[in-house]
Design a protein around this motif. Structure first.
Motif, PDB file in Angstrom:
ATOM      1  N   ASP A  38     -31.923   0.625   6.365  1.00 23.20           N
ATOM      2  CA  ASP A  38     -30.940   1.604   6.828  1.00 23.20           C
ATOM      3  C   ASP A  38     -31.503   2.316   8.057  1.00 23.20           C
ATOM      4  OD1 ASP A  38     -29.303   3.786   7.287  1.00 23.20           O
ATOM      5  OD2 ASP A  38     -28.778   3.981   5.168  1.00 23.20           O
ATOM      6  N   TYR A  39     -31.163   1.794   9.214  1.00 20.64           N
ATOM      7  CA  TYR A  39     -31.774   2.274  10.463  1.00 20.64           C
ATOM      8  C   TYR A  39     -31.486   3.764  10.687  1.00 20.64           C
ATOM      9  CZ  TYR A  39     -33.007   2.633  15.383  1.00 20.64           C
ATOM     10  OH  TYR A  39     -33.593   3.009  16.564  1.00 20.64           O
ATOM     11  N   GLN A  40     -30.226   4.158  10.412  1.00 22.80           N
ATOM     12  CA  GLN A  40     -29.846   5.557  10.654  1.00 22.80           C
ATOM     13  C   GLN A  40     -30.678   6.494   9.778  1.00 22.80           C
ATOM     14  OE1 GLN A  40     -25.632   5.872  10.008  1.00 22.80           O
ATOM     15  NE2 GLN A  40     -25.380   7.370  11.655  1.00 22.80           N
ATOM     16  N   ALA A  41     -30.890   6.071   8.530  1.00 24.50           N
ATOM     17  CA  ALA A  41     -31.657   6.925   7.617  1.00 24.50           C
ATOM     18  C   ALA A  41     -33.100   7.040   8.102  1.00 24.50           C
ATOM     19  CB  ALA A  41     -31.606   6.336   6.220  1.00 24.50           C
ATOM     20  N   GLN A  43     -34.059   6.896  11.226  1.00 22.72           N
ATOM     21  CA  GLN A  43     -34.018   7.823  12.364  1.00 22.72           C
ATOM     22  C   GLN A  43     -34.008   9.257  11.853  1.00 22.72           C
ATOM     23  OE1 GLN A  43     -30.510   6.482  14.582  1.00 22.72           O
ATOM     24  NE2 GLN A  43     -31.762   6.555  16.438  1.00 22.72           N
ATOM     25  N   GLN A  44     -33.166   9.520  10.849  1.00 22.43           N
ATOM     26  CA  GLN A  44     -33.067  10.885  10.327  1.00 22.43           C
ATOM     27  C   GLN A  44     -34.389  11.298   9.715  1.00 22.43           C
ATOM     28  OE1 GLN A  44     -30.065  11.520   7.335  1.00 22.43           O
ATOM     29  NE2 GLN A  44     -30.436  13.724   7.277  1.00 22.43           N
ATOM     30  N   GLN A  47     -36.716  12.214  12.451  1.00 23.51           N
ATOM     31  CA  GLN A  47     -36.348  13.499  13.054  1.00 23.51           C
ATOM     32  C   GLN A  47     -36.792  14.651  12.142  1.00 23.51           C
ATOM     33  OE1 GLN A  47     -32.147  12.901  13.360  1.00 23.51           O
ATOM     34  NE2 GLN A  47     -32.340  11.599  15.196  1.00 23.51           N
TER      35      GLN A  47
ATOM     36  N   PRO B  40     -24.793   3.085   1.832  1.00 28.15           N
ATOM     37  CA  PRO B  40     -25.349   3.802   2.992  1.00 28.15           C
ATOM     38  C   PRO B  40     -24.322   4.779   3.569  1.00 28.15           C
ATOM     39  CG  PRO B  40     -24.847   1.522   3.572  1.00 28.15           C
ATOM     40  CD  PRO B  40     -24.609   1.662   2.104  1.00 28.15           C
ATOM     41  N   ASN B  41     -24.835   5.690   4.398  1.00 23.75           N
ATOM     42  CA  ASN B  41     -23.987   6.632   5.136  1.00 23.75           C
ATOM     43  C   ASN B  41     -23.093   7.484   4.247  1.00 23.75           C
ATOM     44  OD1 ASN B  41     -25.033   5.486   7.481  1.00 23.75           O
ATOM     45  ND2 ASN B  41     -23.535   3.820   7.343  1.00 23.75           N
TER      46      ASN B  41
END
Lengths: 89, 72
Positions: A38-41, A43-44, A47, B40-41
């Motif tokens: 999960d790339y977005q996770a 990144q988060q 951060q 996800p998300n």
């Protein structure tokens, strides 16, 4: 003789901020253990880690070391000599 | 897809039971029981402090744990 020392509200405010960001990091970390792509996770997570380090640095500049055994620097003389100890905070 | 966070059952009470009857019992059924593999998300709480105070980063996984005991 009443108790001698109380920490400023800022002390507790910053500690709560650190506690909150570290909690988010733990949640993301556990999530990523089962969702490694999960790339977005990720990144988060990075951060939040950056933010956590920033908050801790800011806190330590003002109130001295937050952790010991090599996880925080000490001033001179050695900072671990006065209240409140972590369990007293 | 809504589910309840708490389920109840009603123990049998014998007429010969000397103790005060327990008429209702409950058990928690938090959201993760119904979610399976977390997608996800998922929407997250606005601020880290909110996440901390709710005990989870995702509202979908939040389940209130009220203090009182077993009564409905």
């Amino acid at each position: 003789m009443s108790h001698t020392k109380t920490m400023p509200p800022e002390y507790y405010a910053q500690l709560e901020q650190i506690q909150a960001i570290d909690f988010v990091i733990v949640e993301l970390n556990l999530y990523l253990d089962t969702h490694p792509h999960d790339y977005q996770a990720i990144q988060q997570y990075n951060q939040c880690t950056y933010e956590s380090k920033r908050l801790k640095k800011q806190f330590e500049k003002q109130f001295g070391p937050l952790m010991h055994f090599g996880r925080s620097y000490s001033n001179y003389p050695w900072n671990w000599d006065d209240t409140p100890w972590p369990w007293q905070v | 897809m809504s589910h309840t966070n708490k389920k109840y059952w009603y123990p049998y009470v014998s007429p010969y039971d000397p103790c005060k009857p327990i008429t209702v019992k409950s058990y928690p059924t938090p959201p993760q029981l119904y979610m399976g593999f977390q997608p996800p998300n998922l929407a997250q709480f606005e601020t880290p402090k909110q996440a901390l105070f709710h005990g989870t980063l995702w509202p979908a996984l939040y389940s209130k744990y009220d203090k009182r005991g077993d009564e409905t």
